[in-house]
Design an enzyme around this catalytic site. Structure first.
Site, PDB file in Angstrom:
ATOM      1  N   TYR A 135      -3.151 -11.804  -1.065  1.00 26.29           N
ATOM      2  CA  TYR A 135      -3.784 -11.726   0.245  1.00 26.29           C
ATOM      3  C   TYR A 135      -5.203 -11.190   0.072  1.00 26.29           C
ATOM      4  O   TYR A 135      -5.407 -10.160  -0.565  1.00 26.29           O
ATOM      5  CB  TYR A 135      -3.000 -10.812   1.207  1.00 26.29           C
ATOM      6  CG  TYR A 135      -3.518 -10.931   2.626  1.00 26.29           C
ATOM      7  CD1 TYR A 135      -2.902 -11.771   3.539  1.00 26.29           C
ATOM      8  CD2 TYR A 135      -4.666 -10.249   3.031  1.00 26.29           C
ATOM      9  CE1 TYR A 135      -3.398 -11.926   4.827  1.00 26.29           C
ATOM     10  CE2 TYR A 135      -5.175 -10.403   4.311  1.00 26.29           C
ATOM     11  CZ  TYR A 135      -4.533 -11.241   5.205  1.00 26.29           C
ATOM     12  OH  TYR A 135      -5.037 -11.399   6.470  1.00 26.29           O
ATOM     13  N   SER A 242      -8.829   5.004   1.609  1.00 20.82           N
ATOM     14  CA  SER A 242      -9.434   5.255   0.302  1.00 20.82           C
ATOM     15  C   SER A 242      -9.759   6.732   0.130  1.00 20.82           C
ATOM     16  O   SER A 242     -10.067   7.434   1.098  1.00 20.82           O
ATOM     17  CB  SER A 242     -10.703   4.414   0.162  1.00 20.82           C
ATOM     18  OG  SER A 242     -11.136   4.424  -1.166  1.00 20.82           O
ATOM     19  N   HIS A 333      -8.961   8.218  -6.621  1.00 21.13           N
ATOM     20  CA  HIS A 333     -10.079   8.230  -7.571  1.00 21.13           C
ATOM     21  C   HIS A 333     -10.435   9.680  -7.889  1.00 21.13           C
ATOM     22  O   HIS A 333     -10.625  10.482  -6.974  1.00 21.13           O
ATOM     23  CB  HIS A 333     -11.323   7.566  -6.973  1.00 21.13           C
ATOM     24  CG  HIS A 333     -11.104   6.194  -6.429  1.00 21.13           C
ATOM     25  ND1 HIS A 333     -10.994   5.931  -5.073  1.00 21.13           N
ATOM     26  CD2 HIS A 333     -10.989   5.001  -7.054  1.00 21.13           C
ATOM     27  CE1 HIS A 333     -10.822   4.641  -4.889  1.00 21.13           C
ATOM     28  NE2 HIS A 333     -10.800   4.044  -6.069  1.00 21.13           N
ATOM     29  N   ASP A 366     -14.852   0.218  -9.095  1.00 24.63           N
ATOM     30  CA  ASP A 366     -14.510  -0.714  -8.010  1.00 24.63           C
ATOM     31  C   ASP A 366     -14.847  -2.152  -8.367  1.00 24.63           C
ATOM     32  O   ASP A 366     -14.237  -3.081  -7.830  1.00 24.63           O
ATOM     33  CB  ASP A 366     -15.269  -0.336  -6.732  1.00 24.63           C
ATOM     34  CG  ASP A 366     -14.629   0.827  -5.998  1.00 24.63           C
ATOM     35  OD1 ASP A 366     -13.453   1.118  -6.267  1.00 24.63           O
ATOM     36  OD2 ASP A 366     -15.308   1.442  -5.161  1.00 24.63           O
ATOM     37  N   HIS A 425      37.747  -4.133 -15.986  1.00 24.88           N
ATOM     38  CA  HIS A 425      36.661  -3.799 -16.905  1.00 24.88           C
ATOM     39  C   HIS A 425      37.244  -3.429 -18.270  1.00 24.88           C
ATOM     40  O   HIS A 425      36.797  -3.910 -19.322  1.00 24.88           O
ATOM     41  CB  HIS A 425      35.831  -2.606 -16.386  1.00 24.88           C
ATOM     42  CG  HIS A 425      34.828  -2.949 -15.336  1.00 24.88           C
ATOM     43  ND1 HIS A 425      35.186  -3.370 -14.075  1.00 24.88           N
ATOM     44  CD2 HIS A 425      33.465  -2.919 -15.346  1.00 24.88           C
ATOM     45  CE1 HIS A 425      34.091  -3.576 -13.361  1.00 24.88           C
ATOM     46  NE2 HIS A 425      33.024  -3.313 -14.122  1.00 24.88           N
TER      47      HIS A 425
END
Length: 437
Positions: A135, A242, A333, A366, A425
Site C-alpha cells: 500500500y 513517527s 529512531h 529515511d 499419538h
C-alpha cells in the site's frame, strides 16, 4: 510568532516516571465510526469484488471507470514515469535503491539442515511468500521512498509477485511514485486506495489478486483495515506516529539537533521529538535554536503543535542514565549524537534504528542509507524489528527420521503422549519402535 513552550523534565525529579509515561501515551483506539465504515467496506469488497472497488473508488477518489482493469497501470506506464521525472530525481532514486538492495541482500536467509547420530535429518526450509501487497499513500502525501523500502526487500526475498495499490484522487498521478515502482521491480500497480484497496488485496477480486501479506503505510482507514484483515493475510505492523529521540553530549551544533527534531515533528501533529542530555545549558541552546529556526519551516504550524504537545527536553545525570531513559521509551529512531557512539550503543537495548555519531542525521535513514525506514513505533521496539527480507519469507521445519531414530525417539514420544492421555499419538510412534509392531 510566539516561542514554543517545550516540556522540560529532569530524570531526578520524583514524578519523572509518571510524567514521562503521560508524555509517551498515545491513544491508538479507533473511532467507532471508522471501525464501522471499514468493516462495511471490507464486507462489500469481499462479497462483491470488482463492483464494490469501482463504487468506492468513485465515491472516495472521484474516479469513474468502467472496469477495475482500467485502474491498472502497466509496465509501459511505469517506465514512462521513469523517463519523465527530472534526471536528478531519477539518479537519486536509483542511488537509494542500489543501497537499499545491497543492504537487504545481506539479510537473505537460506535453508539449512543437519544429521544427528541416528541418521535423522533435521532442518529448516526458507521459502519466499508467493505474493505481497504494497500500500502506498497517494494524493498530496506521496512517498516514493516507501515504495523502495517495501518493495525491494520483497523482491530480494524472492517474492514472485509484488502488487502495489496507490490511490489517485481526481486522477492525479505521482510520476515519482510510479518511477520508484519501476526501479524497485513492482509487478503490478492498481490505482486504488483506502480500505477498499486493503480488502481487495486481502480477499482478491475478479481483477486484483489476493496476496499473502500487506505492507506499507496509510491513513487511519488503511491502518484499521489492515488490523481487520490480519489473520486472513499477514501485515507488517500497525504504525503509530513517527518518533525521534536524540541523546547528545552537548557538543553538537544546537541548530543541527533542532532540525533533527523538526524532521520528525513535521510529519504530523502527533509525531514525537525528544532530546536527552546531561548538559542543561545545551538543552537551553537547542530550545533557542528551535524557536529561531521554526519561522523558516514550511510546515511550521504542524511542527509547533507537535513540539508543544509531545516534545520534551530531558536532563539526565550522565550518558548512561540517558541510555536508561531511552530504553524505557524504546524509540523508533534513536540518534547517538555523542563523541563515542560505539561505547554508548552497548547500553542500548530497544530502538528501531540507531544513528551513530554527530554526522548521522535520521533523515539519511529515511531515504538512502540502506537499512529499512519501516520501523516499530510507540515502544514496540521492545519486541519488534525493522521491516526486512525476513518479513517476506517463511520457515518450514524439516524432520526426517531414520529407522534407528524413529525407534529411539518413538520411545520418548510414547511416554510423553501417554502422559498426556493421547493414545493415538503414542501408538503412532510405537508402530515404528523395533519389536513393537
Amino acid at each position: 510568532m510566539t516561542d514554543i513552550n517545550i516540556t522540560r523534565l529532569n530524570a531526578s525529579q520524583s514524578d519523572f516516571d509518571s510524567v514521562l509515561a503521560k508524555l509517551l501515551a498515545w491513544d491508538d483506539s479507533v473511532d467507532h465510526q471508522v471501525n464501522e465504515s471499514v468493516r462495511h467496506i471490507l464486507h462489500e469488497v469481499k462479497t462483491r469484488g470488482d463492483q464494490a472497488v469501482l463504487e468506492f473508488t468513485e465515491k472516495f477518489d472521484r474516479l469513474t471507470v468502467g472496469s477495475v482493469s482500467e485502474l491498472e497501470m502497466d509496465q509501459t506506464r511505469l517506465q514512462a514515469a521513469l523517463e519523465v521525472i527530472p534526471q536528478d530525481q531519477r539518479v537519486a532514486l536509483e542511488s537509494a535503491a542500489a543501497r537499499i538492495r545491497d543492504y537487504h541482500q545481506r539479510q537473505n536467509q537460506t535453508s539449512w539442515q543437519y544429521e544427528d547420530e541416528d541418521g535423522t535429518v533435521l532442518g529448516q526450509k526458507v521459502t519466499p511468500l508467493d505474493r505481497a501487497g504494497l500500500y502506498v499513500p497517494g494524493g498530496k502525501a506521496a512517498y516514493p521512498s516507501s515504495v523502495l523500502m517495501n518493495a525491494i526487500p520483497a523482491k530480494v526475498a524472492g517474492v514472485s509477485e509484488v502488487i502495489m495499490v496507490v490511490p489517485t484522487p481526481d486522477g492525479v498521478v505521482n510520476d515519482m511514485v510510479l518511477a520508484s515502482a519501476a526501479i524497485a521491480g513492482v509487478d503490478r500497480v492498481f490505482t486504488v486506495g483506502g480500505a477498499q484497496a486493503v480488502g481487495a488485496l486481502a480477499y482478491g477480486t475478479e481483477t486484483i489478486p489476493a496476496v499473502d501479506k500487506i505492507v506499507g503505510p496509510g491513513n487511519i482507514f488503511v491502518a484499521t483495515a489492515k488490523r481487520e484483515v490480519f489473520g486472513t493475510v499477514g501485515i507488517d505492523m500497525i504504525a503509530g506516529p513517527s518518533e525521534i529521540l536524540v541523546i547528545c553530549d552537548g557538543k553538537t551544533d544546537p541548530d543541527w539537533i533542532a532540525m533533527d527534531l523538526f524532521s520528525q515533528a513535521e510529519h504530523d501533529e502527533q509525531a514525537q521529538s525528544i532530546l536527552i542530555s546531561p548538559d542543561a545549558a545545551f538543552l537551553d541552546a537547542v530550545e533557542a535554536s528551535i524557536n529561531k529556526l521554526l519561522p523558516t519551516m514550511e510546515r511550521a504550524e504542524i511542527i509547533r503543535t507537535s513540539m508543544t504537545d509531545r516534545a520534551a527536553l530531558i536532563q539526565v545525570a550522565d550518558l548512561s542514565e540517558a541510555a536508561d531513559v531511552s530504553n524505557r521509551i524504546a524509540p523508533e529512531h534513536l540518534e547517538l549524537s555523542v563523541e563515542n557512539p560505539n561505547a554508548l550503543v552497548e547500553e542500548i537495548r530497544h530502538a528501531g534504528a540507531i544513528f551513530m555519531g554527530r554526522y548521522t542525521a535520521e533523515a539519511l535513514g529515511d531515504y538512502c542509507a540502506g537499512p529499512n525506514h519501516v520501523l516499530p513505533t510507540s515502544g514496540t521496539a521492545r519486541f519488534s524489528s525493522p521491516l526486512g527480507v525476513y518479513d517476506f519469507q517463511k520457515r518450514s521445519s524439516i524432520i526426517g527420521f531414520s529407522a534407528g531414530g524413529a525407534d529411539r525417539m518413538g520411545r520418548v514420544a510414547s511416554v510423553l503422549a501417554r502422559g498426556e492421555g493421547l493414545t493415538a499419538h503414542a501408538r503412532s510412534a510405537e508402530y515404528r519402535i523395533k519389536g513393537e509392531q
